[in-house]
Design an enzyme around this catalytic site. Structure first.
Site, PDB file in Angstrom:
ATOM      1  N   SER A   1       0.859  -1.180   0.000  1.00  0.00           N
ATOM      2  CA  SER A   1       0.000   0.000   0.000  1.00  0.00           C
ATOM      3  C   SER A   1       0.894   1.228   0.000  1.00  0.00           C
ATOM      4  CB  SER A   1      -0.905   0.000   1.245  1.00  0.00           C
ATOM      5  OG  SER A   1      -1.673   1.192   1.260  1.00  0.00           O
TER       6      SER A   1
ATOM      7  N   ALA B   1       4.522   4.154   3.063  1.00  0.00           N
ATOM      8  CA  ALA B   1       3.998   2.941   2.425  1.00  0.00           C
ATOM      9  C   ALA B   1       4.140   1.786   3.405  1.00  0.00           C
ATOM     10  CB  ALA B   1       4.786   2.635   1.157  1.00  0.00           C
ATOM     11  N   LYS B   2       3.548   0.680   3.108  1.00  0.00           N
ATOM     12  CA  LYS B   2       3.772  -0.534   3.891  1.00  0.00           C
ATOM     13  C   LYS B   2       3.495  -1.725   2.989  1.00  0.00           C
ATOM     14  CE  LYS B   2       4.977  -1.328   8.195  1.00  0.00           C
ATOM     15  NZ  LYS B   2       5.857  -0.466   9.008  1.00  0.00           N
ATOM     16  N   GLY B   3       4.164  -2.840   3.299  1.00  0.00           N
ATOM     17  CA  GLY B   3       3.917  -4.067   2.540  1.00  0.00           C
ATOM     18  C   GLY B   3       3.590  -5.189   3.492  1.00  0.00           C
TER      19      GLY B   3
END
Ligand code: NAD
Length: 416
Positions: free
Chosen positions: A61, A106-108
């Site tokens: 995201s 962001a992050k994953g």
């Protein structure tokens, strides 16, 4: 989403909404800074060791890149679905803005328990994930880092896979092994940063004199580095804990002796030099500073009024519930919020990225000095805003971060 993630999302959105109201930001601007810019979900088939093929689900995201490339960790956890990943990505945008480094957020995530996979399966999963998202990554686009369930080794595999497609690219991830271009001081940085801002806050509040008493809940990566830096700067760490319980000595614990004991395989429960206490007792100890550095939601409406510390430094993400935060504010307890207190990690990630781009290595002293200078500037700006506007430090932090983001958004012409 489980309760933790809902709380994380609620906490961040509540803080952003507070800043939006305080700053009189228009609805269209609010929508632009809240909505994630881009999200990618992928099915990740992996041949398991038993010969079967299992399909995992991975996400990235990308919340906002107005002030610089997307930046944020990758989490391997069964609950790391898209909503969970999105909530964490949003927090990163405001953290980067507050400490004023040129990154977005962001992050994953991959929905997996990494402990259930063999190393070969984990490598295959990490490579498949990297191949699925490589088009939206880039040194000037989106730079992942480790998070829960991932570590420097995971970053090395991502860098290797990305480099196989795009050519040698160490700057595509931060939190790498030092041998592959990782930065000195990266692993200690979130804890050191927390101790730096904690010490400044104690001085400003005139708590504890030259040697404030500090209690650290969660003696892990963040908590232990914070404790070491507090001691280095003259504080007394009187209690520490891990998930199994804590150790207390009102005169101060010998942190270095405990570290040696833990390195040899000992546990905090077996450590000498203090009395055994429970985590619940630890939270309510008579101390100057309390550093929750374990997990979310440990300061609640149940225990907020029993906490004796006058200063709380949030080493962990979201350790204080929204209700508890209000109770503490009413009692005049100062909370240095997570978005500031544990931002040292992304600050040194920024240094790692800069070193990779310049192909130049910094010494540890330089990393620590620059970390101290950025954390001090962010703390000072937050404290000044807090005093001039009569708000909590959390509200001040979000006001600054949201203002920076909206100004950059305006300048880039998003609303024209
Ligand atoms: P870690 O796993 O290294 O350490 C966590 C510590 O907390 C361990 O000692 C564990 O035993 C203890 N713990 C776990 N559950 C507990 C409980 N219920 N009660 C008391 N102690 C408990 O994790 P970490 O990397 O130090 O992260 C800690 C927190 O800091 C998390 O909220 C994380 O999101 C946040 N954080 C970490 C980083 C980073 O770079 N590591 C950066 C920013 C924020």
């Amino acid at each position: 989403m489980d309760e933790e993630d809902l709380q994380m999302l609620d906490g961040t959105i509540a803080s952003v909404n507070g800043a939006v109201a305080e700053l009189g930001i228009r609805d269209d601007m609010r929508a632009v800074i809240i909505e994630p810019w881009r999200e990618l979900s992928a099915a990740l088939p992996v041949r398991m060791d038993d010969g079967t093929v299992k399909v995992f689900h991975g996400h990235r995201s990308q919340h906002n890149a107005t002030r610089g490339p997307f930046k944020g960790g990758i989490r391997f956890h069964p609950a790391a679905d898209l909503a969970h990943t999105r909530a964490l990505g949003m927090l990163m945008t405001f953290k980067s803005a507050l400490v004023n480094i040129p990154f977005g957020g962001a992050k994953g995530g991959i929905q997996v328990n990494p402990r259930e996979l063999s190393e070969r399966e984990l490598i295959a999963l990490t490579r498949r994930y990297t191949r699925s998202i490589h088009l939206i990554l880039g040194v000037s686009r989106d730079i992942p880092a480790p998070d829960l369930g991932t570590n420097a080794q995971t970053m090395a595999w991502i860098m290797d896979e990305y480099s196989a497609i795009h050519g040698y690219t160490p700057g595509i991830v931060t939190g790498k092994p030092i041998e592959l271009g990782g930065s000195e001081g990266r692993s200690e940085s979130p804890g050191r940063g927390a101790a730096i801002v904690g010490r400044l806050a104690a001085q400003d509040l005139e708590i504890g004199g030259d040697s404030p008493r500090v209690v650290v809940q969660g003696y892990g990566q963040v908590g232990s580095s914070a404790a070491r830096k507090f001691v280095e700067d003259g504080a007394r760490v009187v209690a520490i804990s891990d998930i199994a319980g804590g150790l207390y000595n009102s005169n101060g614990l010998d942190i270095h002796a405990i570290d040696r004991f833990l390195e040899e395989g000992g546990s905090i429960a077996d450590s000498r030099g203090g009395d055994q206490i429970s985590n619940a007792e630890l939270m309510e100890l008579d101390t100057d500073v309390l550093v929750p550095a374990a997990i979310e939601g440990v300061i609640t409406s149940e225990n907020a009024d029993s906490i004796k510390a006058q200063l709380i430094v949030e080493g962990a993400n979201q350790p204080t519930t929204i209700a508890a935060d209000r109770m503490l504010a009413d009692r005049g307890v100062t909370v240095v919020p997570d978005v500031l207190a544990n931002a040292g990690g992304v600050v040194v990630s920024y240094f790692e990225w800069a070193q990779n781009i310049q192909q130049f290595k910094w010494k540890l002293d330089r990393v620590n000095d620059e970390l101290e200078s950025i954390m001090t500037a962010a703390y000072r700006a937050t404290r000044e805003h807090m005093q001039s506007h009569g708000v909590t430090m959390r509200a001040a932090a979000y006001n600054i971060a949201v203002k920076r983001l909206t100004e950059a958004t305006e300048m880039r012409g998003f609303l024209k």
